[in-house]
Design a protein around this motif. Structure first.
Motif, PDB file in Angstrom:
ATOM      1  N   VAL A 268       0.840  -1.193   0.000  1.00  0.00           N
ATOM      2  CA  VAL A 268       0.000   0.000   0.000  1.00  0.00           C
ATOM      3  C   VAL A 268       0.876   1.244   0.000  1.00  0.00           C
ATOM      4  O   VAL A 268       1.769   1.394   0.835  1.00  0.00           O
ATOM      5  CB  VAL A 268      -0.916   0.005   1.242  1.00  0.00           C
ATOM      6  N   GLN A 269       0.614   2.134  -0.955  1.00  0.00           N
ATOM      7  CA  GLN A 269       1.306   3.413  -0.973  1.00  0.00           C
ATOM      8  C   GLN A 269       0.479   4.425  -1.757  1.00  0.00           C
ATOM      9  O   GLN A 269      -0.265   4.059  -2.664  1.00  0.00           O
ATOM     10  CB  GLN A 269       2.694   3.288  -1.604  1.00  0.00           C
ATOM     11  N   GLY A 339      -6.825  -7.510   4.703  1.00  0.00           N
ATOM     12  CA  GLY A 339      -6.996  -7.780   3.285  1.00  0.00           C
ATOM     13  C   GLY A 339      -6.069  -6.937   2.423  1.00  0.00           C
ATOM     14  O   GLY A 339      -5.274  -7.468   1.644  1.00  0.00           O
ATOM     15  N   PHE A 340      -6.162  -5.621   2.584  1.00  0.00           N
ATOM     16  CA  PHE A 340      -5.392  -4.718   1.728  1.00  0.00           C
ATOM     17  C   PHE A 340      -4.061  -4.294   2.323  1.00  0.00           C
ATOM     18  O   PHE A 340      -3.260  -3.654   1.644  1.00  0.00           O
ATOM     19  CB  PHE A 340      -6.223  -3.484   1.385  1.00  0.00           C
ATOM     20  N   GLY A 341      -3.842  -4.601   3.589  1.00  0.00           N
ATOM     21  CA  GLY A 341      -2.527  -4.373   4.160  1.00  0.00           C
ATOM     22  C   GLY A 341      -2.256  -2.981   4.688  1.00  0.00           C
ATOM     23  O   GLY A 341      -1.088  -2.572   4.804  1.00  0.00           O
ATOM     24  N   PHE A 342      -3.295  -2.213   5.046  1.00  0.00           N
ATOM     25  CA  PHE A 342      -3.045  -0.929   5.702  1.00  0.00           C
ATOM     26  C   PHE A 342      -2.476  -1.177   7.101  1.00  0.00           C
ATOM     27  O   PHE A 342      -2.756  -2.198   7.734  1.00  0.00           O
ATOM     28  CB  PHE A 342      -4.333  -0.119   5.803  1.00  0.00           C
ATOM     29  N   THR A 346       0.493   3.559   7.196  1.00  0.00           N
ATOM     30  CA  THR A 346      -0.227   3.951   5.986  1.00  0.00           C
ATOM     31  C   THR A 346      -1.659   4.399   6.251  1.00  0.00           C
ATOM     32  O   THR A 346      -2.294   4.968   5.362  1.00  0.00           O
ATOM     33  CB  THR A 346      -0.260   2.779   4.982  1.00  0.00           C
ATOM     34  N   TRP A 347      -2.177   4.172   7.451  1.00  0.00           N
ATOM     35  CA  TRP A 347      -3.548   4.559   7.762  1.00  0.00           C
ATOM     36  C   TRP A 347      -3.796   6.062   7.562  1.00  0.00           C
ATOM     37  O   TRP A 347      -4.861   6.450   7.065  1.00  0.00           O
ATOM     38  CB  TRP A 347      -3.904   4.157   9.191  1.00  0.00           C
ATOM     39  N   PRO A 348      -2.853   6.949   7.905  1.00  0.00           N
ATOM     40  CA  PRO A 348      -3.098   8.383   7.673  1.00  0.00           C
ATOM     41  C   PRO A 348      -3.307   8.743   6.203  1.00  0.00           C
ATOM     42  O   PRO A 348      -3.810   9.833   5.900  1.00  0.00           O
ATOM     43  CB  PRO A 348      -1.830   9.052   8.224  1.00  0.00           C
TER      44      PRO A 348
END
Length: 418
Positions: A268-269, A339-342, A346-348
């Motif tokens: 995730v990015q 599931g998506f790997g947050f 990366t949550w912010p």
């Protein structure tokens, strides 16, 4: 015999008038340039018939378009009074009648000359998908009534259809990137003890609109419900376990960059936007202000642990969707984190939004953008115009022409004969 004084003055004034008039004519004819007038607007109407309600959006774009695609903006939004059209399964006529108010409001924004060429479409999503699986004939009856009502309007009605989930997701992706400048089965069942719901939840109740949550459609595995005493809104631990089974995270064990069901996903990015029921669930829980992940997680679990009687007393008048917020909250957390790997880091980068750029986020704008590709563009009107300086000079010479003509008339009428 020489000219009299009056005659000389009159001749001079008339000569000046002729020269000024010719200069004005030359300025307006010789110096004029071709200009394109701003293009007229075209319009489109889209009905988003969701599970909880129906929204009606009016969109507009310049008739000349750009790169064959209309530069679409949202002109208005109207929420239909009452529930979604799937709720009228026993009385389809009311489904059509419920749309009349917002339809009239939409038509009021569109010039009469543009109405016959204005496309209108109704796309039905989660609620009608579930009804179609449960009772296809009832769903067909609703579509027939809705099509008849909308087909009688003075616009180009393109039909009422069931929108596939993949299409809804793809069109939503188009919408959010555009506005940011980037481009089940249900039956009458006895009271069941489901890990995602309080003990009074019945299997025949309408599910949450967020896709097909295991906390709604899939019966909990026997080992999760056997000898389980359900309290509060449900059993959040057992609910998460049911969610993990649905997503099949086990297929990703030992595999890097895997979402679920063995599907590859890069890390995730970047910026992410969560909308539709993701937003509505988090809005209810007061979690749309970019709270840190720890606070989000604590809030959802605290809500799920509350006794159901306390939840009902704390939120009067919200009985219809209240039972789903715990399940939806846990579903969202499980999907995004496992599931998506947050993660905490990366949550912010994730925002829960209803609108972006003053436009409602959903599939409807994406649909209209795609539809404009099939609507012919109109060439802007070509006019002759002057530059500002030439126009000012022309006005000055027009005034001089009038003044000299009036002066000549005054001399002729009031100057005594020599």
């Amino acid at each position: 015999m020489g000219l009299t004084c009056k005659r000389r003055v009159l001749t001079g004034l008339l000569g000046a008038a002729v020269a000024s008039g010719l200069t004005t004519l030359i300025l307006f004819l010789v110096e004029a340039t071709d200009v394109l007038l701003p293009a007229d607007s075209k319009f489109g109407i889209v009905f988003d018939a969701g599970s909880s309600h129906t929204s009606v959006f009016v969109y507009r774009w310049p008739a000349d378009k750009e790169n064959d695609t209309g530069v679409v903006s949202q002109a208005s939004a109207c929420q239909v009074k009452g529930p979604g059209i799937s709720s009228y399964a026993s009385n389809p006529t009311e489904a059509g009648e419920s749309l009349q108010g917002c339809l009239e409001e939409a038509l009021a924004l569109i010039p009469e000359a543009r109405r016959p060429e204005t496309p209108m479409f109704l796309g039905a999503t989660a609620g009608m998908r579930l009804l179609s699986r449960k009772n296809s004939s009832q769903a067909e009856d609703i579509f027939a009534v809705v099509s008849r009502v909308l087909g009688q309007s003075p616009v180009d009605f393109r039909g009422a259809e069931l929108l596939a989930g993949q299409d809804e997701g793809a069109l939503g992706w188009i919408t959010i990137n555009y506005v940011l400048g980037m481009l089940v089965k249900s039956s009458r069942a006895p009271v069941i003890r489901h890990p995602c719901y309080h003990s009074g939840y019945r299997g025949s109740l309408a599910p949450a609109p967020l896709y097909e949550s295991p906390c709604v459609h899939i019966a909990a595995p026997p080992d999760l419900t056997r000898n389980l005493t359900v309290e509060g809104t449900g059993n959040p631990w057992a609910c998460v376990a049911a969610l993990r089974r649905l997503f099949n995270f086990s297929s990703c064990v030992g595999r890097a960059h895997c979402a679920f069901n063995g599907v590859y996903q890069p890390p995730v990015q970047g910026r992410f936007y969560a909308f539709s029921n993701f937003y509505y669930t988090f809005h209810f829980l007061n979690l749309t202000s970019r709270q840190p992940l720890a606070a989000v997680n604590a809030t959802i679990w605290e809500f799920c642990r509350r006794p159901w009687k306390l939840v009902e007393a704390s939120f009067p008048g919200q009985d219809h969707w209240l039972r789903d917020y715990c399940a939806s909250g846990l579903y969202i957390l499980t999907l995004l984190l496992e599931g998506f790997g947050f993660s905490e880091e990366t949550w912010p980068d994730l925002e829960f939004r209803k609108q972006a750029g003053g436009t409602d986020i959903g599939w409807t704008l994406g649909y209209m953008l795609n539809l404009t590709n099939m609507i012919p563009a109109e060439a802007p009107a070509l006019w002759r115009a002057e530059s500002y300086r030439v126009w000012v000079a022309g006005v000055v010479f027009v005034v001089l022409t009038l003044v000299t003509i009036l002066g000549a008339a005054a001399v002729q009428l009031f100057w005594p004969q020599d």
